[in-house]
Design a protein around this motif. Structure first.
Motif, short mmCIF file in Angstrom:
data_model
loop_
_atom_site.label_atom_id
_atom_site.label_comp_id
_atom_site.label_asym_id
_atom_site.label_seq_id
_atom_site.Cartn_x
_atom_site.Cartn_y
_atom_site.Cartn_z
N THR A 19 -8.08 -1.29 -5.36
CA THR A 19 -8.13 0.12 -4.97
C THR A 19 -7.61 0.32 -3.55
OG1 THR A 19 -10.45 -0.13 -4.31
CG2 THR A 19 -10.02 0.74 -6.51
N HIS A 20 -7.89 -0.62 -2.64
CA HIS A 20 -7.36 -0.49 -1.28
C HIS A 20 -5.84 -0.53 -1.29
CE1 HIS A 20 -11.43 -1.48 0.28
NE2 HIS A 20 -11.04 -0.63 1.21
N LEU A 23 -4.44 2.77 -2.87
CA LEU A 23 -4.55 3.91 -1.97
C LEU A 23 -3.62 3.77 -0.77
CD1 LEU A 23 -8.37 4.56 -2.12
CD2 LEU A 23 -6.55 5.95 -3.10
N CYS A 24 -3.40 2.54 -0.31
CA CYS A 24 -2.47 2.31 0.80
C CYS A 24 -1.04 2.66 0.37
CB CYS A 24 -2.57 0.87 1.25
SG CYS A 24 -1.50 0.47 2.64
N THR A 27 -0.74 6.40 0.11
CA THR A 27 -0.66 7.02 1.43
C THR A 27 0.74 6.90 2.02
OG1 THR A 27 -2.98 6.52 1.84
CG2 THR A 27 -1.63 7.01 3.76
N ILE A 52 -6.86 13.40 0.69
CA ILE A 52 -6.70 12.02 0.22
C ILE A 52 -7.19 11.04 1.27
CG2 ILE A 52 -4.95 10.27 -0.29
CD1 ILE A 52 -3.44 12.40 -1.82
N ILE A 53 -6.90 11.29 2.53
CA ILE A 53 -7.39 10.41 3.60
C ILE A 53 -8.92 10.44 3.63
CG2 ILE A 53 -7.50 10.11 6.10
CD1 ILE A 53 -4.60 11.03 6.19
N GLU A 56 -10.17 8.35 0.72
CA GLU A 56 -10.01 6.93 1.03
C GLU A 56 -11.12 6.45 1.95
OE1 GLU A 56 -6.18 6.28 2.69
OE2 GLU A 56 -5.15 6.74 0.84
N THR A 57 -11.48 7.26 2.92
CA THR A 57 -12.54 6.90 3.85
C THR A 57 -13.88 6.78 3.13
OG1 THR A 57 -11.36 8.06 5.61
CG2 THR A 57 -13.68 7.56 6.00
N HIS A 60 -13.87 3.61 0.96
CA HIS A 60 -14.01 2.43 1.81
C HIS A 60 -15.44 2.29 2.33
CE1 HIS A 60 -12.42 -0.83 4.18
NE2 HIS A 60 -13.06 -0.36 5.24
#
Length: 78
Positions: A19-20, A23-24, A27, A52-53, A56-57, A60
């Motif tokens: 997922t990281h 999402l990276c 982005t 979206i940011i 993501e936060t 995480h």
């Protein structure tokens, strides 16, 4: 048996890395689209990028809380 299979599928530790990375990549793709094409620089697209940011936060932060239950805020063992 089916419930344990589903449970093991969702708690698979590699999901965090997958997922990281996803999402990276998402982005960087959105940043590229906003920078390369001036027609994409609308308020709604920038607002969606901000959302979206934020997502993501939250993802995480939740994954850190889930995988670091036995550690305090400094990263030390309890």
């Amino acid at each position: 048996m089916f419930e344990t299979l589903v449970h093991n599928f969702f708690i698979w530790p590699q999901w965090e890395m997958i997922t990281h990375l996803t999402l990276c990549i998402l982005t960087f793709y959105i940043l590229y689209m906003l920078i390369s094409n001036k027609n994409n620089r609308t308020f709604s697209n920038i607002l969606l990028f901000t959302i979206i940011i934020g997502l993501e936060t939250l993802i995480h932060q939740n994954s850190n809380l889930h995988y670091n239950k036995n550690k305090n805020s400094c990263g030390c063992n309890k």
